[in-house]
Design an enzyme around this catalytic site. Structure first.
Site, PDB file in Angstrom:
ATOM      1  N   CYS A  76      20.890  12.202  12.374  1.00 22.24           N
ATOM      2  CA  CYS A  76      19.876  13.130  12.923  1.00 22.24           C
ATOM      3  C   CYS A  76      18.738  12.364  13.597  1.00 22.24           C
ATOM      4  CB  CYS A  76      19.329  13.984  11.789  1.00 22.24           C
ATOM      5  SG  CYS A  76      17.889  14.959  12.241  1.00 22.24           S
ATOM      6  N   HIS A  80       3.442  -0.497  12.366  1.00 21.42           N
ATOM      7  CA  HIS A  80       4.065  -0.125  11.089  1.00 21.42           C
ATOM      8  C   HIS A  80       4.216   1.372  10.902  1.00 21.42           C
ATOM      9  CE1 HIS A  80       2.497  -4.256   9.549  1.00 21.42           C
ATOM     10  NE2 HIS A  80       3.619  -4.371  10.243  1.00 21.42           N
TER      11      HIS A  80
HETATM   12  C1  BV8 Z   1      10.311  -7.791   8.569  1.00 21.33           C
HETATM   13  C2  BV8 Z   1       3.158  -0.085   6.115  1.00 21.33           C
HETATM   14  C3  BV8 Z   1      12.402  -8.562   9.281  1.00 21.33           C
HETATM   15  C4  BV8 Z   1       3.258   0.333   4.692  1.00 21.33           C
HETATM   16  C5  BV8 Z   1       3.151  -2.476   5.962  1.00 21.33           C
HETATM   17  C6  BV8 Z   1      11.487 -11.035   1.770  1.00 21.33           C
HETATM   18  C7  BV8 Z   1      12.303  -9.953   2.046  1.00 21.33           C
HETATM   19  C8  BV8 Z   1      12.096  -9.146   3.159  1.00 21.33           C
HETATM   20  C9  BV8 Z   1      11.067  -9.427   4.026  1.00 21.33           C
HETATM   21  C10 BV8 Z   1      10.265 -10.490   3.728  1.00 21.33           C
HETATM   22  C11 BV8 Z   1      10.453 -11.312   2.645  1.00 21.33           C
HETATM   23  N1  BV8 Z   1       9.483 -12.259   2.634  1.00 21.33           N
HETATM   24  C12 BV8 Z   1       8.696 -12.082   3.708  1.00 21.33           C
HETATM   25  C13 BV8 Z   1       9.157 -11.024   4.375  1.00 21.33           C
HETATM   26  C14 BV8 Z   1       8.632 -10.473   5.548  1.00 21.33           C
HETATM   27  C15 BV8 Z   1       7.656  -9.359   5.128  1.00 21.33           C
HETATM   28  C16 BV8 Z   1       6.338 -10.014   4.794  1.00 21.33           C
HETATM   29  O1  BV8 Z   1       5.665 -10.476   5.676  1.00 21.33           O
HETATM   30  N2  BV8 Z   1       6.006 -10.038   3.502  1.00 21.33           N
HETATM   31  C17 BV8 Z   1       4.755 -10.654   3.099  1.00 21.33           C
HETATM   32  C18 BV8 Z   1       4.123  -9.838   1.995  1.00 21.33           C
HETATM   33  C19 BV8 Z   1       5.037 -12.088   2.712  1.00 21.33           C
HETATM   34  N3  BV8 Z   1       7.547  -8.539   6.299  1.00 21.33           N
HETATM   35  C20 BV8 Z   1       8.353  -7.491   6.418  1.00 21.33           C
HETATM   36  O2  BV8 Z   1       9.127  -7.105   5.564  1.00 21.33           O
HETATM   37  C21 BV8 Z   1       8.271  -6.820   7.780  1.00 21.33           C
HETATM   38  N4  BV8 Z   1       9.601  -6.707   8.302  1.00 21.33           N
HETATM   39  O3  BV8 Z   1       9.940  -8.912   8.365  1.00 21.33           O
HETATM   40  O4  BV8 Z   1      11.554  -7.476   9.080  1.00 21.33           O
HETATM   41  C22 BV8 Z   1      13.120  -8.780   7.969  1.00 21.33           C
HETATM   42  C23 BV8 Z   1      13.825  -7.729   7.421  1.00 21.33           C
HETATM   43  C24 BV8 Z   1      14.537  -7.952   6.254  1.00 21.33           C
HETATM   44  C25 BV8 Z   1      14.525  -9.224   5.642  1.00 21.33           C
HETATM   45  C26 BV8 Z   1      13.761 -10.262   6.194  1.00 21.33           C
HETATM   46  C27 BV8 Z   1      13.057 -10.033   7.359  1.00 21.33           C
HETATM   47  C28 BV8 Z   1       7.687  -5.436   7.645  1.00 21.33           C
HETATM   48  C29 BV8 Z   1       6.244  -5.552   7.215  1.00 21.33           C
HETATM   49  C30 BV8 Z   1       5.600  -4.177   7.298  1.00 21.33           C
HETATM   50  C31 BV8 Z   1       5.236  -3.720   5.914  1.00 21.33           C
HETATM   51  N5  BV8 Z   1       4.448  -2.498   6.020  1.00 21.33           N
HETATM   52  N6  BV8 Z   1       2.467  -1.354   6.125  1.00 21.33           N
HETATM   53  C32 BV8 Z   1       2.083   1.168   4.318  1.00 21.33           C
HETATM   54  O5  BV8 Z   1       1.014   1.038   4.937  1.00 21.33           O
HETATM   55  O6  BV8 Z   1       2.238   1.922   3.359  1.00 21.33           O
HETATM   56  S1  BV8 Z   1       2.284  -3.890   5.741  1.00 21.33           S
HETATM   57  C33 BV8 Z   1       0.725  -3.556   5.136  1.00 21.33           C
HETATM   58  O7  BV8 Z   1       0.144  -4.773   4.656  1.00 21.33           O
HETATM   59  C34 BV8 Z   1      -0.250  -3.144   6.184  1.00 21.33           C
HETATM   60  O8  BV8 Z   1       0.296  -2.292   7.135  1.00 21.33           O
HETATM   61  C35 BV8 Z   1      -0.652  -4.422   6.805  1.00 21.33           C
HETATM   62  O9  BV8 Z   1       0.192  -4.715   7.865  1.00 21.33           O
HETATM   63  C36 BV8 Z   1      -0.299  -5.446   5.781  1.00 21.33           C
HETATM   64  C37 BV8 Z   1      -1.406  -6.405   5.538  1.00 21.33           C
HETATM   65  O10 BV8 Z   1      -2.504  -5.704   5.142  1.00 21.33           O
HETATM   66  P1  BV8 Z   1      -3.884  -5.928   5.929  1.00 21.33           P
HETATM   67  O11 BV8 Z   1      -3.954  -4.932   6.994  1.00 21.33           O
HETATM   68  O12 BV8 Z   1      -4.071  -7.354   6.335  1.00 21.33           O
HETATM   69  O13 BV8 Z   1      -4.862  -5.542   4.776  1.00 21.33           O
HETATM   70  P2  BV8 Z   1      -5.247  -6.421   3.515  1.00 21.33           P
HETATM   71  O14 BV8 Z   1      -5.714  -5.484   2.452  1.00 21.33           O
HETATM   72  O15 BV8 Z   1      -4.167  -7.388   3.193  1.00 21.33           O
HETATM   73  O16 BV8 Z   1      -6.497  -7.266   4.047  1.00 21.33           O
HETATM   74  C38 BV8 Z   1      -7.666  -6.595   4.464  1.00 21.33           C
HETATM   75  C39 BV8 Z   1      -8.475  -7.617   5.213  1.00 21.33           C
HETATM   76  O17 BV8 Z   1      -9.623  -6.973   5.754  1.00 21.33           O
HETATM   77  C40 BV8 Z   1      -8.981  -8.734   4.327  1.00 21.33           C
HETATM   78  O18 BV8 Z   1      -8.864  -9.966   5.039  1.00 21.33           O
HETATM   79  C41 BV8 Z   1     -10.453  -8.381   4.113  1.00 21.33           C
HETATM   80  O19 BV8 Z   1     -11.264  -9.548   3.985  1.00 21.33           O
HETATM   81  C42 BV8 Z   1     -10.784  -7.673   5.395  1.00 21.33           C
HETATM   82  N7  BV8 Z   1     -11.830  -6.656   5.283  1.00 21.33           N
HETATM   83  C43 BV8 Z   1     -11.952  -5.711   4.320  1.00 21.33           C
HETATM   84  N8  BV8 Z   1     -12.999  -4.900   4.620  1.00 21.33           N
HETATM   85  C44 BV8 Z   1     -13.533  -5.356   5.791  1.00 21.33           C
HETATM   86  C45 BV8 Z   1     -12.795  -6.473   6.215  1.00 21.33           C
HETATM   87  N9  BV8 Z   1     -13.093  -7.161   7.336  1.00 21.33           N
HETATM   88  C46 BV8 Z   1     -14.145  -6.735   8.059  1.00 21.33           C
HETATM   89  N10 BV8 Z   1     -14.898  -5.662   7.732  1.00 21.33           N
HETATM   90  C47 BV8 Z   1     -14.624  -4.960   6.615  1.00 21.33           C
HETATM   91  N11 BV8 Z   1     -15.391  -3.898   6.286  1.00 21.33           N
HETATM   92 ZN    ZN Z   2      17.292  15.568  10.187  1.00 26.41          ZN
END
Ligand code: BV8
Ligand code: ZN
Length: 278
Positions: free
Chosen positions: A146, A133
């Site tokens: 660019c 990401h």
């Molecule tokens: C795509 C960068 C094709 C940003 C991120 C409708 C329209 C458009 C797209 C979609 C749609 N519906 C669905 C989609 C697809 C969408 C998607 O999946 N949406 C979800 C919400 C349903 N995906 C996309 O859009 C992707 N592109 O599909 O392109 C497309 C294009 C157009 C139209 C259709 C399809 C792009 C996704 C990338 C988004 N960018 N990050 C930034 O960081 O600012 S995602 C962001 O959330 C993170 O990077 C990470 O990937 C994601 C999930 O977060 P997690 O890392 O899992 O963290 P989270 O807080 O959720 O969980 C933490 C976990 O850790 C928990 O389980 C917890 O229990 C655990 N934990 C906590 N502490 C500990 C621990 N475990 C162990 N030890 C600890 N100490």
């Molecule tokens: Zn530029």
């Protein structure tokens, strides 16, 4: 590694069983999410940690949000850059970097495919890291012709973001930042943007292909600190389990997706992961 389907039951905290597998696996893939950086003080994406000022992270991580209010989205990323640049890798990141070095000596491979943009795996010394990401340390040009991408460690990234108070302050009470004061591409002067894949944006096809090749070729998969809700990253671990290859989840909680996973190590991964790889 035999590809026989593992029994449906999940081995809870079976460190011995996991150790036997990880010490003989030839191509290990480690999938990480925000949870692996939580103990470095970086807020996770969902839940209480996922808030900045009064906004949910995922509502600011979108091209529409950037198009309608680039100053707000840049200020959010300036805040996340500040946290990431001042954070340190924790024992989970370090144990992966150390184990990669061990694998290298034994002519085995360990690669990390991370959803995180904080760069902590690289700072821990991991070499084979695929950043699905993007990365907070990089900015890219919004001018389509660019396409410049550059590393930028300025904190704040522009003077306009200095002295803006902490993340709890409501944005509405702060002076509006003018577009001309936002980060610019050093090559052409156009508005720059965070080098981050936002919701609704495609992942870089080369990055995605590299990740898919690693996932498709592994004989052991670790999935650490992710809620497995974001696609396509969320598909990787289940696809490995469906091939009958062992998957070990390290997380505070369990997810329905992991019913096919061979191992589950509940708890803080900065504790469980070094114990499993130690
Ligand atoms: C795509 C960068 C094709 C940003 C991120 C409708 C329209 C458009 C797209 C979609 C749609 N519906 C669905 C989609 C697809 C969408 C998607 O999946 N949406 C979800 C919400 C349903 N995906 C996309 O859009 C992707 N592109 O599909 O392109 C497309 C294009 C157009 C139209 C259709 C399809 C792009 C996704 C990338 C988004 N960018 N990050 C930034 O960081 O600012 S995602 C962001 O959330 C993170 O990077 C990470 O990937 C994601 C999930 O977060 P997690 O890392 O899992 O963290 P989270 O807080 O959720 O969980 C933490 C976990 O850790 C928990 O389980 C917890 O229990 C655990 N934990 C906590 N502490 C500990 C621990 N475990 C162990 N030890 C600890 N100490
Ligand atoms: Zn530029």
């Amino acid at each position: 590694m035999s590809s026989r389907k593992l029994s449906g039951k999940r081995n809870y905290e079976d460190y011995e069983g996991f150790k036997r597998l990880v010490d003989t696996a030839k191509n290990i893939v480690v999938l990480t999410g925000a949870g692996i950086s939580a103990e470095s003080g970086i807020p996770v994406f969902r839940g209480a940690g996922g808030l900045w000022r009064k906004y949910k992270s995922e509502n600011l991580a979108s091209p529409d949000a950037f198009a309608s209010n680039p100053a707000l989205v840049w200020e959010f990323y300036n805040y996340r850059r500040h946290i990431a640049f001042n954070a340190s890798p924790n024992k989970a990141h370090i144990s992966l970097a150390d184990y990669e070095k061990k694998c290298k000596k034994e002519n085995r491979n360990l690669s990390i495919v991370t959803q995180n943009v904080d760069g902590l795996h690289l700072r821990a010394g991991s070499e084979k890291v695929v950043e699905l990401h993007g990365a907070l340390r990089k900015v890219s040009c919004t001018n389509g012709t660019c396409e410049n991408v550059e590393e930028n460690y300025d904190d704040p990234i522009v003077p306009a973001f200095a002295n803006r108070g902490d993340a709890s302050l409501d944005q509405a009470d702060l002076p509006v930042i003018d577009r001309k004061d936002l980060p610019k591409c050093k090559k052409c002067g156009s508005l720059a943007r965070p080098y981050i894949v936002w919701f609704g944006e495609m992942l870089d096809p080369d990055v995605l292909e590299e990740a898919q090749l690693l996932v498709g070729g592994c004989d052991l998969c670790l999935v650490i600190g992710t809620s497995s809700v974001v696609y396509p990253a969320a598909m990787f671990a289940p696809s490995v389990a469906q091939r009958g290859v062992p998957v070990a989840e390290f997380n505070l909680e369990e997810h329905p997706a992991d019913s096919d996973f061979a191992f589950h190590f509940p708890g803080l991964c900065a504790t469980t992961l070094p114990k499993a790889l130690g």
